[in-house]
Scaffold this motif. Structure first.
Motif, PDB file in Angstrom:
ATOM      1  N   UNK A  25       9.406  10.761  -0.628  1.00  0.00           N
ATOM      2  CA  UNK A  25       8.285  10.797  -1.544  1.00  0.00           C
ATOM      3  C   UNK A  25       7.362  11.942  -1.172  1.00  0.00           C
ATOM      4  N   UNK A  26       6.612  12.421  -2.152  1.00  0.00           N
ATOM      5  CA  UNK A  26       5.574  13.411  -1.856  1.00  0.00           C
ATOM      6  C   UNK A  26       4.270  12.916  -2.461  1.00  0.00           C
ATOM      7  N   UNK A  27       3.175  13.272  -1.823  1.00  0.00           N
ATOM      8  CA  UNK A  27       1.880  12.819  -2.295  1.00  0.00           C
ATOM      9  C   UNK A  27       0.844  13.898  -2.025  1.00  0.00           C
ATOM     10  N   UNK A  28       0.025  14.189  -3.012  1.00  0.00           N
ATOM     11  CA  UNK A  28      -1.019  15.197  -2.833  1.00  0.00           C
ATOM     12  C   UNK A  28      -1.722  15.435  -4.145  1.00  0.00           C
ATOM     13  N   UNK A  57      -0.748   4.243  -2.636  1.00  0.00           N
ATOM     14  CA  UNK A  57       0.591   3.851  -3.121  1.00  0.00           C
ATOM     15  C   UNK A  57       1.679   4.373  -2.182  1.00  0.00           C
ATOM     16  N   UNK A  58       1.463   5.591  -1.714  1.00  0.00           N
ATOM     17  CA  UNK A  58       2.442   6.199  -0.805  1.00  0.00           C
ATOM     18  C   UNK A  58       2.550   5.378   0.471  1.00  0.00           C
ATOM     19  N   UNK A 106      -4.213   2.824   6.780  1.00  0.00           N
ATOM     20  CA  UNK A 106      -2.993   2.381   7.470  1.00  0.00           C
ATOM     21  C   UNK A 106      -2.979   0.869   7.666  1.00  0.00           C
ATOM     22  N   UNK A 107      -4.158   0.296   7.829  1.00  0.00           N
ATOM     23  CA  UNK A 107      -4.229  -1.153   8.051  1.00  0.00           C
ATOM     24  C   UNK A 107      -3.668  -1.937   6.877  1.00  0.00           C
ATOM     25  N   UNK A 108      -3.686  -1.322   5.713  1.00  0.00           N
ATOM     26  CA  UNK A 108      -3.170  -2.019   4.531  1.00  0.00           C
ATOM     27  C   UNK A 108      -1.666  -1.809   4.339  1.00  0.00           C
ATOM     28  N   UNK A 109      -1.055  -1.037   5.255  1.00  0.00           N
ATOM     29  CA  UNK A 109       0.383  -0.782   5.117  1.00  0.00           C
ATOM     30  C   UNK A 109       1.163  -2.054   5.387  1.00  0.00           C
TER      31      UNK A 109
END
Lengths: 186, 323
Positions: free
Chosen positions: B187-190, B212-213, B252-255
């Motif tokens: 995936x890519x995100x930006x 989302x990523x 990150x905590x929601x990962x």
């Protein structure tokens, strides 16, 4: 040789007997197990070293330091034959090799170039007080002035023949075999 | 077991999955050499390697230099400043002059895409691309792959998201090629301004929102935001970038999964990555640096070896002993 299949020079029982004698010889040469380190050359040398170790530990009732040498990076033929897969890593016993008697264990001694590479690698690791070369089979054909200290069996193989040591961990059996060289290698 | 790399390493795009795996596997034993008391093996003794760095680089150049030195090669470093390049010499002339001094390999970093291939086609020495413009940075992708494999035990089937400036990033390109060849999902995100149009055709998923990523991915590869992108109008401000795309502890905590965080460096702490993440338990950023030396040793070793077909033939006759 007319048949293309390998000829068994030593079967399992014979190899076991030879190894038992070599184990005793190692201890005898070192006057016991003090400061003794067994270093097997990857790949089959490592398996032979672990067999020798088990025999010595059983006989002497003491733990023995062992390690493995992969001499791939010390070969002298990278430019000639190209890179080879590295079969295993080199690993040293925790206590190192300084001031100890290191026994290099390999399956077959042929040109002596592997032993040369192993000696160089060992020198980069430290300064053993003494190094012994221990091989299951000496097949002759040396290209360097290197001789073994402890030999399982001497075999006069022709340049057109190959000598293979088979170990259960890699090949599923324990044996020494003689076979004609495959044409691809000529 | 060892696949030929040919003469050069220009890009991951040119490699097969087999060749990539061959490099990763060859790197494994090289890791151990850097842990020895004497960090040196004589594999490349007598080889001369030129590090031709015509664009600033610290990490990559030093990593290559360590790799070369630990393999006992002789090295020469050439930087853009203080070389004849500033006097207007062309790339080919520079390389031909080096060749006239009998060199064996060139490691090239250049600001123009395609510079490495251009050079590789014109000189007989081995050429290794250490980053060319927005094209590729193959050794970076290889060390990223090795780090992911070390941590996750595999690459196939993993979901890896690259976050940041995909448009200008050679690291992103090399990573996308490598990951897809090894059957990872990418995936890519930006921000839209920093995503190339039509990137989906490469077979990657596009995420507009970093949340989302993070929800999707097993691994995040956070790219450095080049600060000059702000001046050239790709993003409104660094603060805004951090607010929308920064990888923070809160995000990150929601990962849902145990995420791995990579960054090729140098980091802009507080822009694309927060300090707490960079120094936190998910980060493998310094492991990447360690693996970088092993990967470069492996590439140098494989290229220097040349013809593995011959090696195969020689192995057939091997007597458990060097022939």
């Amino acid at each position: 040789m007319t048949a293309s299949g390998p000829v068994t020079l030593l079967d399992q029982k014979a190899v076991e007997r030879v190894l038992a004698r070599m184990a005793r010889e190692i201890v005898e040469r070192n006057d016991g197990v003090r400061g003794l380190v067994l270093l097997g050359i990857q790949r089959r040398g490592v398996e032979l070293a672990s067999r020798l170790r088990a025999a010595i530990e059983k006989e002497e009732g003491a733990k023995l330091a062992t390690g493995a040498l992969d001499i791939t990076f010390y070969r002298d033929d990278l430019g000639v034959v190209g890179p080879r897969p590295v079969v295993g890593e080199s690993s040293l016993p925790m206590e190192g090799v300084d001031d100890r008697t290191v026994v290099i264990v390999d399956d077959v001694l042929f040109t002596g170039r592997t032993a040369r590479a192993a000696l160089n690698e060992l020198m980069d690791w430290g300064r053993p007080s003494r190094i012994l070369l221990c091989v299951l089979v000496d097949r002759g054909g040396r290209e360097l002035p290197i001789q073994p200290d402890i030999v399982g069996r001497k075999v006069n193989a022709l340049p057109t023949q190959r000598v293979d040591v088979r170990v259960p961990e890699v090949d599923g059996r324990l044996a020494v075999e003689l076979s004609p060289l495959t044409p691809a290698a000529e | 077991m060892v696949s030929s790399l040919g003469k050069d390493l220009v890009g991951i795009e040119d490699l097969t999955a087999q060749q990539i795996l061959s490099i990763l596997n060859t790197a494994e034993p090289f890791k151990e050499i850097s842990e020895r008391r004497i960090k040196k093996v004589p594999v490349l003794r007598g080889k001369t390697i030129v590090n031709l760095f015509l664009e600033p680089s610290t990490r990559t150049r030093i990593s290559f230099e360590f790799a070369e030195k630990r393999l006992s090669a002789d090295t020469v470093n050439i930087n853009a400043t203080g070389s004849s390049v500033v006097k207007g010499e062309t790339l080919v002339d520079t390389a031909r002059n080096l060749e006239a001094m009998r060199i064996d390999m060139v490691v090239i970093r250049h600001g123009s895409s395609g510079a490495a291939r251009f050079l590789a086609e014109r000189i007989p020495s081995n050429v290794i691309n250490a980053g060319d413009g927005a094209h590729e940075h193959p050794t970076q992708a290889l060390l990223d792959l090795l780090t992911i494999r070390d941590q996750k035990g595999k690459i196939e089937g993993l979901k890896v998201c690259i976050i940041g400036d995909i448009l200008h990033s050679r690291v992103a390109r090399s990573n996308i090629f490598g990951l897809l060849k090894l059957d990872a999902e990418v995936g890519v995100c930006g921000p839209m301004t920093l995503l190339p149009q039509g990137i989906e055709v490469l077979g990657v998923k596009v995420f507009r929102r970093v949340e989302e990523a993070i929800e999707w991915a097993d691994v995040l590869n956070v790219l450095r935001l080049q600060l000059e992108r702000m001046k050239s109008g790709f993003i409104p401000s660094l603060r805004e970038y951090n607010r929308f795309y920064g990888v923070s502890t809160a995000r990150l905590e929601r990962a849902p999964r145990d995420l791995l965080v990579l960054h090729p460096g140098p980091m802009n702490r507080g822009v694309e990555i927060d300090s707490a993440v960079a120094d936190g338990p998910h980060s493998v950023i310094l492991k990447q640096v360690t693996n970088g030396v092993a990967i470069r040793m492996a590439v140098l070793y494989l290229l220097a070896g040349g013809a593995p077909e011959l090696a195969e033939a020689a192995k057939q006759g091997g007597e458990g002993e060097v022939p």
